[in-house]
Design a protein around this motif. Structure first.
Motif, PDB file in Angstrom:
ATOM      1  N   VAL A 103      -8.210  29.415  14.963  1.00 52.29           N
ATOM      2  CA  VAL A 103      -7.231  29.117  13.902  1.00 52.29           C
ATOM      3  C   VAL A 103      -7.833  28.280  12.701  1.00 52.29           C
ATOM      4  O   VAL A 103      -8.542  27.419  13.329  1.00 52.29           O
ATOM      5  N   THR A 104      -7.451  28.428  11.633  1.00 50.83           N
ATOM      6  CA  THR A 104      -7.655  27.573  10.469  1.00 50.83           C
ATOM      7  C   THR A 104      -6.493  26.679  10.248  1.00 50.83           C
ATOM      8  O   THR A 104      -5.371  27.063   9.934  1.00 50.83           O
ATOM      9  N   LEU A 105      -6.776  25.436  10.375  1.00 50.98           N
ATOM     10  CA  LEU A 105      -5.504  24.497   9.884  1.00 50.98           C
ATOM     11  C   LEU A 105      -6.141  23.838   8.693  1.00 50.98           C
ATOM     12  O   LEU A 105      -6.997  23.466   8.369  1.00 50.98           O
ATOM     13  N   SER A 106      -5.100  23.968   7.729  1.00 53.82           N
ATOM     14  CA  SER A 106      -5.426  23.373   6.443  1.00 53.82           C
ATOM     15  C   SER A 106      -4.138  22.609   5.835  1.00 53.82           C
ATOM     16  O   SER A 106      -3.116  22.892   6.387  1.00 53.82           O
ATOM     17  N   GLY A 107      -4.345  22.115   5.064  1.00 51.62           N
ATOM     18  CA  GLY A 107      -3.161  21.136   4.176  1.00 51.62           C
ATOM     19  C   GLY A 107      -3.743  20.174   3.050  1.00 51.62           C
ATOM     20  O   GLY A 107      -4.842  20.291   2.598  1.00 51.62           O
ATOM     21  N   ARG A 108      -2.870  19.201   2.749  1.00 40.91           N
ATOM     22  CA  ARG A 108      -3.147  18.243   1.703  1.00 40.91           C
ATOM     23  C   ARG A 108      -2.770  16.844   2.094  1.00 40.91           C
ATOM     24  O   ARG A 108      -1.707  16.774   3.170  1.00 40.91           O
ATOM     25  N   THR A 109      -3.488  15.800   1.885  1.00 39.10           N
ATOM     26  CA  THR A 109      -3.235  14.379   2.058  1.00 39.10           C
ATOM     27  C   THR A 109      -2.581  13.904   0.872  1.00 39.10           C
ATOM     28  O   THR A 109      -3.000  14.199  -0.108  1.00 39.10           O
TER      29      THR A 109
ATOM     30  N   PRO B  17       0.951  -1.233   0.048  1.00 40.65           N
ATOM     31  CA  PRO B  17      -0.006  -0.188   0.021  1.00 40.65           C
ATOM     32  C   PRO B  17       0.734   1.281  -0.079  1.00 40.65           C
ATOM     33  O   PRO B  17       1.880   1.125   0.513  1.00 40.65           O
ATOM     34  N   LYS B  18       0.398   2.260  -0.825  1.00 37.24           N
ATOM     35  CA  LYS B  18       1.105   3.631  -0.847  1.00 37.24           C
ATOM     36  C   LYS B  18       0.969   4.125   0.517  1.00 37.24           C
ATOM     37  O   LYS B  18       0.061   4.003   1.207  1.00 37.24           O
ATOM     38  N   LYS B  19       2.252   4.933   1.006  1.00 36.73           N
ATOM     39  CA  LYS B  19       2.325   5.583   2.210  1.00 36.73           C
ATOM     40  C   LYS B  19       1.548   6.707   2.426  1.00 36.73           C
ATOM     41  O   LYS B  19       1.575   7.687   1.457  1.00 36.73           O
ATOM     42  N   GLU B  20       0.701   6.862   3.340  1.00 34.49           N
ATOM     43  CA  GLU B  20      -0.105   7.942   3.543  1.00 34.49           C
ATOM     44  C   GLU B  20       0.710   9.307   4.123  1.00 34.49           C
ATOM     45  O   GLU B  20       1.664   9.112   4.933  1.00 34.49           O
ATOM     46  N   SER B  21       0.088  10.408   3.844  1.00 35.57           N
ATOM     47  CA  SER B  21       0.955  11.472   4.504  1.00 35.57           C
ATOM     48  C   SER B  21      -0.050  12.562   4.753  1.00 35.57           C
ATOM     49  O   SER B  21      -1.098  12.895   3.772  1.00 35.57           O
ATOM     50  N   ILE B  22       0.255  13.460   5.736  1.00 34.11           N
ATOM     51  CA  ILE B  22      -0.818  14.561   5.873  1.00 34.11           C
ATOM     52  C   ILE B  22       0.094  15.613   5.964  1.00 34.11           C
ATOM     53  O   ILE B  22       1.046  16.070   6.788  1.00 34.11           O
ATOM     54  N   SER B  23      -0.091  16.940   5.402  1.00 29.13           N
ATOM     55  CA  SER B  23       0.643  18.145   5.456  1.00 29.13           C
ATOM     56  C   SER B  23      -0.242  19.164   6.576  1.00 29.13           C
ATOM     57  O   SER B  23      -1.448  18.975   6.321  1.00 29.13           O
ATOM     58  N   ILE B  24       0.353  20.207   6.823  1.00 25.95           N
ATOM     59  CA  ILE B  24      -0.460  20.993   7.647  1.00 25.95           C
ATOM     60  C   ILE B  24       0.040  22.796   7.643  1.00 25.95           C
ATOM     61  O   ILE B  24       1.096  22.701   7.336  1.00 25.95           O
ATOM     62  N   LYS B  25      -0.705  23.530   7.576  1.00 23.87           N
ATOM     63  CA  LYS B  25      -0.673  24.912   7.760  1.00 23.87           C
ATOM     64  C   LYS B  25      -1.531  25.659   8.660  1.00 23.87           C
ATOM     65  O   LYS B  25      -2.731  25.400   8.562  1.00 23.87           O
ATOM     66  N   ALA B  26      -1.170  26.454   9.693  1.00 28.11           N
ATOM     67  CA  ALA B  26      -2.148  27.151  10.665  1.00 28.11           C
ATOM     68  C   ALA B  26      -2.044  28.565  10.008  1.00 28.11           C
ATOM     69  O   ALA B  26      -1.112  29.238   9.356  1.00 28.11           O
ATOM     70  N   SER B  27      -3.425  29.254  10.090  1.00 27.03           N
ATOM     71  CA  SER B  27      -3.602  30.539   9.540  1.00 27.03           C
ATOM     72  C   SER B  27      -3.013  31.770  10.288  1.00 27.03           C
ATOM     73  O   SER B  27      -2.648  32.575   9.446  1.00 27.03           O
ATOM     74  N   ALA B  28      -2.534  31.358  11.582  1.00 20.21           N
ATOM     75  CA  ALA B  28      -1.739  32.357  12.251  1.00 20.21           C
ATOM     76  C   ALA B  28      -0.854  31.530  13.368  1.00 20.21           C
ATOM     77  O   ALA B  28      -1.293  30.759  13.827  1.00 20.21           O
TER      78      ALA B  28
ATOM     79  N   GLY C 253      -5.941   8.011  11.704  1.00 25.11           N
ATOM     80  CA  GLY C 253      -5.463   6.469  12.076  1.00 25.11           C
ATOM     81  C   GLY C 253      -4.036   7.054  12.843  1.00 25.11           C
ATOM     82  O   GLY C 253      -3.758   7.657  13.472  1.00 25.11           O
ATOM     83  N   LYS C 254      -3.221   5.940  12.084  1.00 25.84           N
ATOM     84  CA  LYS C 254      -1.726   6.126  12.638  1.00 25.84           C
ATOM     85  C   LYS C 254      -0.956   7.235  11.868  1.00 25.84           C
ATOM     86  O   LYS C 254       0.386   7.507  12.051  1.00 25.84           O
ATOM     87  N   THR C 255      -1.502   7.811  10.628  1.00 20.98           N
ATOM     88  CA  THR C 255      -1.031   8.529   9.996  1.00 20.98           C
ATOM     89  C   THR C 255      -1.284  10.080  10.632  1.00 20.98           C
ATOM     90  O   THR C 255      -2.128  10.412  10.790  1.00 20.98           O
ATOM     91  N   VAL C 256      -0.061  10.972  10.803  1.00 21.92           N
ATOM     92  CA  VAL C 256      -0.283  12.279  11.615  1.00 21.92           C
ATOM     93  C   VAL C 256       0.588  13.070  10.798  1.00 21.92           C
ATOM     94  O   VAL C 256       1.592  12.930  10.031  1.00 21.92           O
ATOM     95  N   SER C 257       0.190  14.313  10.721  1.00 23.17           N
ATOM     96  CA  SER C 257       0.666  15.606  10.268  1.00 23.17           C
ATOM     97  C   SER C 257       2.045  15.988  11.024  1.00 23.17           C
ATOM     98  O   SER C 257       2.110  15.566  12.148  1.00 23.17           O
ATOM     99  N   PRO C 258       2.926  16.958  10.567  1.00 22.31           N
ATOM    100  CA  PRO C 258       3.797  17.375  11.415  1.00 22.31           C
ATOM    101  C   PRO C 258       3.330  18.441  12.487  1.00 22.31           C
ATOM    102  O   PRO C 258       1.748  18.652  12.291  1.00 22.31           O
ATOM    103  N   THR C 259       3.747  18.841  13.465  1.00 22.86           N
ATOM    104  CA  THR C 259       3.004  19.576  14.486  1.00 22.86           C
ATOM    105  C   THR C 259       3.198  21.066  14.119  1.00 22.86           C
ATOM    106  O   THR C 259       4.385  21.498  13.613  1.00 22.86           O
ATOM    107  N   VAL C 260       2.097  21.634  14.333  1.00 19.91           N
ATOM    108  CA  VAL C 260       2.089  23.322  14.158  1.00 19.91           C
ATOM    109  C   VAL C 260       1.881  24.061  15.712  1.00 19.91           C
ATOM    110  O   VAL C 260       1.344  23.284  16.190  1.00 19.91           O
TER     111      VAL C 260
END
Length: 144
Positions: free
Chosen positions: A73-79, A53-64, A132-139
């Motif tokens: 605060v708005t959290l957004s990103g891409r999976t 299975p392809k590796k899952e990933s999540i990116s993250i960005k905070a609006s402030a 699940g076990k896939t987590v984004s980096p920390t903001v």
């Protein structure tokens, strides 16, 4: 000698058919047996391993980086490799443990997501998005 050439051609055709079945089906087992020739009781089996299975990933960005207590605060990103419509949860670091907040969202077409989180406790908040076990980096967001 003629039967040797015929046997060779049949085995080659069987191998070709098995390879074509593997390419068409993607994975699994393909078995091809030569036609009923006297003295030929063997079958040719080719087994393919299931693709990883392809590796899952999540990116993250905070609006402030800094907000006042009670603001959002708005959290957004891409999976990547997470299906559209999958639920993502927001977590924060509390006393050394990641706990889930009452904020979640679903992935949209293209893997994008966005969610608002209301923060009322003053101090520094470490946030992440999880599936699940896939987590984004920390903001880090400072609340004053």
């Amino acid at each position: 000698m003629g039967s040797t050439k015929k046997s060779y051609r049949l085995r080659t055709a069987a191998i070709g058919a098995a390879c074509a079945a593997l390419l068409a089906g993607g994975a699994g087992t393909a078995v091809a047996a030569p036609s009923a020739l006297p003295g030929h009781h063997s079958a040719i089996a080719i087994t393919a391993t299931t693709a990883k299975p392809k590796k899952e990933s999540i990116s993250i960005k905070a609006s402030a980086k800094s907000i006042k207590a009670g603001q959002s605060v708005t959290l957004s990103g891409r999976t990547k490799n997470i299906p559209t419509g999958t639920k993502l949860t927001v977590q924060h670091l509390n006393k050394g443990k990641w706990t889930t907040l009452h904020a979640s969202t679903k992935t949209k077409h293209g893997g994008n997501y966005s969610t608002k989180v209301k923060l009322s406790k003053k101090g520094t908040e470490k946030l992440r998005v999880a599936h699940g076990k896939t987590v984004s980096p920390t903001v880090t967001v400072t609340v004053h």
